[in-house]
Design an enzyme around this catalytic site. Structure first.
Site, PDB file in Angstrom:
ATOM      1  N   ASN A 195      75.822  49.745  68.905  1.00 41.91           N
ATOM      2  CA  ASN A 195      76.163  48.358  69.195  1.00 41.91           C
ATOM      3  C   ASN A 195      74.964  47.488  68.830  1.00 41.91           C
ATOM      4  O   ASN A 195      73.902  47.997  68.467  1.00 41.91           O
ATOM      5  CB  ASN A 195      76.601  48.178  70.652  1.00 41.91           C
ATOM      6  CG  ASN A 195      75.520  48.561  71.652  1.00 41.91           C
ATOM      7  OD1 ASN A 195      74.333  48.308  71.443  1.00 41.91           O
ATOM      8  ND2 ASN A 195      75.918  49.171  72.760  1.00 41.91           N
ATOM      9  N   LEU A 196      75.125  46.183  68.915  1.00 44.97           N
ATOM     10  CA  LEU A 196      74.070  45.285  68.446  1.00 44.97           C
ATOM     11  C   LEU A 196      72.771  45.477  69.219  1.00 44.97           C
ATOM     12  O   LEU A 196      71.678  45.454  68.631  1.00 44.97           O
ATOM     13  CB  LEU A 196      74.533  43.830  68.544  1.00 44.97           C
ATOM     14  CG  LEU A 196      73.565  42.781  67.988  1.00 44.97           C
ATOM     15  CD1 LEU A 196      73.287  43.033  66.512  1.00 44.97           C
ATOM     16  CD2 LEU A 196      74.127  41.377  68.203  1.00 44.97           C
ATOM     17  N   SER A 197      72.873  45.689  70.529  1.00 47.65           N
ATOM     18  CA  SER A 197      71.665  45.889  71.340  1.00 47.65           C
ATOM     19  C   SER A 197      70.926  47.148  70.916  1.00 47.65           C
ATOM     20  O   SER A 197      69.693  47.150  70.795  1.00 47.65           O
ATOM     21  CB  SER A 197      72.031  45.967  72.823  1.00 47.65           C
ATOM     22  OG  SER A 197      72.565  44.745  73.277  1.00 47.65           O
ATOM     23  N   GLU A 198      71.676  48.236  70.695  1.00 48.16           N
ATOM     24  CA  GLU A 198      71.060  49.490  70.255  1.00 48.16           C
ATOM     25  C   GLU A 198      70.434  49.333  68.872  1.00 48.16           C
ATOM     26  O   GLU A 198      69.349  49.859  68.602  1.00 48.16           O
ATOM     27  CB  GLU A 198      72.117  50.602  70.246  1.00 48.16           C
ATOM     28  CG  GLU A 198      72.620  50.978  71.635  1.00 48.16           C
ATOM     29  CD  GLU A 198      73.877  51.832  71.606  1.00 48.16           C
ATOM     30  OE1 GLU A 198      74.122  52.551  72.590  1.00 48.16           O
ATOM     31  OE2 GLU A 198      74.629  51.765  70.611  1.00 48.16           O
ATOM     32  N   ASP A 264      83.462  54.263  72.878  1.00 47.02           N
ATOM     33  CA  ASP A 264      84.160  55.545  72.760  1.00 47.02           C
ATOM     34  C   ASP A 264      85.461  55.375  71.981  1.00 47.02           C
ATOM     35  O   ASP A 264      85.827  56.218  71.153  1.00 47.02           O
ATOM     36  CB  ASP A 264      84.477  56.113  74.148  1.00 47.02           C
ATOM     37  CG  ASP A 264      83.225  56.417  74.956  1.00 47.02           C
ATOM     38  OD1 ASP A 264      82.164  56.618  74.348  1.00 47.02           O
ATOM     39  OD2 ASP A 264      83.316  56.441  76.204  1.00 47.02           O
TER      40      ASP A 264
END
EC number: 2.7.1.167
Length: 477
Positions: A195-198, A264
């Site tokens: 995701n963007l944060s990761e 998921d």
């Protein structure tokens, strides 16, 4: 034209990763405890759902694909509950039981759809021998079309490189939902889905889409990935592949109640679609639609084929997306009743590139709705030659329909869209390149109806032909 769902019943997917049990206690609150300043919940309902990698496997099974799951559990009630819940939804479990550790369990207490507290029961599975998991992967490789590694940093994936190697040697694509900032451990994967944060935790804060693309492509090169999909919440998804233009897909979520397990669902639908024989672009399209469904549900959830089909076709049913000529006429009539200005353009759009995206965005700014008419495969072959199109009609339309600038996508069989344009009669007809307005197919009909015809410039240096030549040149090296 209707978008066809993948043949999920043909697909076999193995999920390996951190499995866990999600427990939910529901009940009303009517008073504060006399023992401490906390609400008292009168538990009236208890629910148990597979979580983590188990939720990925459940998402795959819910689509009708064959879903296998390998992970680490304890020997306890939670493991038995997890196995039973998965068996009930046709997930074939092959757990490695570790008697010294408990099954990872997360207990959530909710009242009036609000989560009051979460309690985690886990120790992690550090130091557990990974060989039994390698053996299970090796046994499954001959009967699957994709391997998913679902990483929650709980200890099941301490030997990721070995797992990637086993799958790649067998010609099976490896999709990974990453955790943490050490992407070196995922080197050589087919697809990463942070995701963007990761993603930003690894590459740094990105100011705009251009920076996401630039840093994402560097990440692909650095870790020898085949592709990278960055999920961006309300901003949708961005797919990056070497030698291809970025594909930005806007979110399809109408209402967001809970993002638990959305990642998921995304990787589960991606894997099942790829294992069905579809392209990565198509897989992302269906995964994006599925994500829009699942965030509208509370807790970890799955998407059924019916829900996915409704989501994919929902844009057409509400007047947007890929549609037939008759559906388009109805959508245009409804738009005109709302006082909206309809813009129309056409082309082959064989390999979508930055020039196309920029052109379509500029065309969309000229009105309220944008129609893109696309040459059929036979029409393209007559126009461009025997080696074209590279991408068949349905794939080209799916990709165009995923663009934020595009409202409606329709196909035509003739050499030009003149008949189609005469039937639609847009308020503004646009074409890119060095045409004169009177040379554009359909211009006379549009002018006769009081409409406008405009020629827009293409972005310099962008050409499908040049992209094809570069790919051919690189493949000859």
């Amino acid at each position: 034209m209707k978008v066809t769902l993948p043949e999920f019943e043909r697909a076999g997917v193995l999920v390996v990763g951190d499995v866990m049990l999600d427990r939910y206690w529901y009940g009303p609150t009517s008073r504060i405890s006399p023992e401490a300043p906390v609400p008292v919940v009168k538990v009236e309902n208890i629910e148990e759902r597979p979580g983590g990698a188990a939720n990925v496997a459940m998402n795959i099974a819910s689509l009708g694909a064959t879903s296998r799951l390998v992970g680490l559990t304890g020997i306890d009630d939670a493991a038995r509950a997890l196995s039973q819940a998965l068996a009930n939804v046709n997930v074939k479990c092959d757990f490695v039981s570790v008697p010294t550790h408990p099954t990872i369990t997360k207990l959530r207490v909710l009242s009036r759809n609000q989560q009051l507290i979460r309690l985690d029961f886990e120790e992690g599975f550090s130091g557990v021998d990974p060989q039994p998991m390698h053996e299970r992967i090796q046994q499954a490789l001959g009967s699957i079309g994709a391997l998913v590694l679902s990483d929650y940093a709980k200890g099941a994936l301490t030997s990721v490189q070995t797992m990637i190697r086993l799958a790649r040697e067998a010609g099976v694509p490896v999709l990974i939902d990453p955790k943490g900032t050490d992407f070196e451990r995922y080197r050589g994967a087919t697809l990463l889905t942070p995701n963007l944060s990761e993603f930003e935790a690894v590459v740094g804060k990105c100011q705009d889409e251009a920076q996401i693309v630039e840093r994402g492509m560097k990440l692909i090169a650095e870790f020898e990935l085949s592709a990278l999909l960055v999920t961006r919440s309300e901003q949708g998804m961005t797919l990056l592949q070497p030698g291809r233009p970025p594909l930005h897909m806007p979110t399809q979520a109408q209402e967001v109640y809970d993002v638990t397990g959305a990642g998921d669902t995304v990787i589960g639908v991606l894997a099942a679609t790829l294992a069905s024989g579809n392209t990565l672009e198509e897989a992302c399209y269906f995964a994006n639609a599925a994500a829009g469904v699942v965030v509208g549900k509370l807790g970890t959830s799955t998407v059924s084929p019916v829900e996915l089909e409704n989501a994919v076709r929902g844009r057409a049913e509400t007047g947007f997306g890929v549609m037939s000529e008759e559906e388009l006429k109805q959508a245009v009539a409804a738009a005109r009743k709302r006082g909206e200005k309809v813009v129309m353009t056409n082309g082959v759009f064989d390999i979508l590139h930055a020039g196309h995206v920029s052109y379509l965005a500029n065309a969309r700014k000229l009105g309220d709705r944008l129609i893109v008419a696309v040459n059929s495969d036979a029409s393209t072959k007559r126009l461009k030659g025997e080696t074209r199109p590279v991408n068949p009609l349905e794939q080209r339309m799916i990709v165009l329909g995923a663009l934020e600038a595009v409202d409606w996508v329709v196909s035509f069989e003739e050499d030009t869209p003149q008949r189609l344009i005469a039937g639609i009669l847009p308020d503004l007809l646009v074409k890119g390149g060095d045409y004169k307005p009177e040379q554009i197919a359909g211009s006379e009909e549009v002018w006769a109806n009081g409409g406008e015809v405009l020629v827009l410039n293409f972005e310099d240096g962008c050409s499908t032909t040049n992209i094809i030549k570069k790919i051919q040149k690189d493949s000859d090296k």
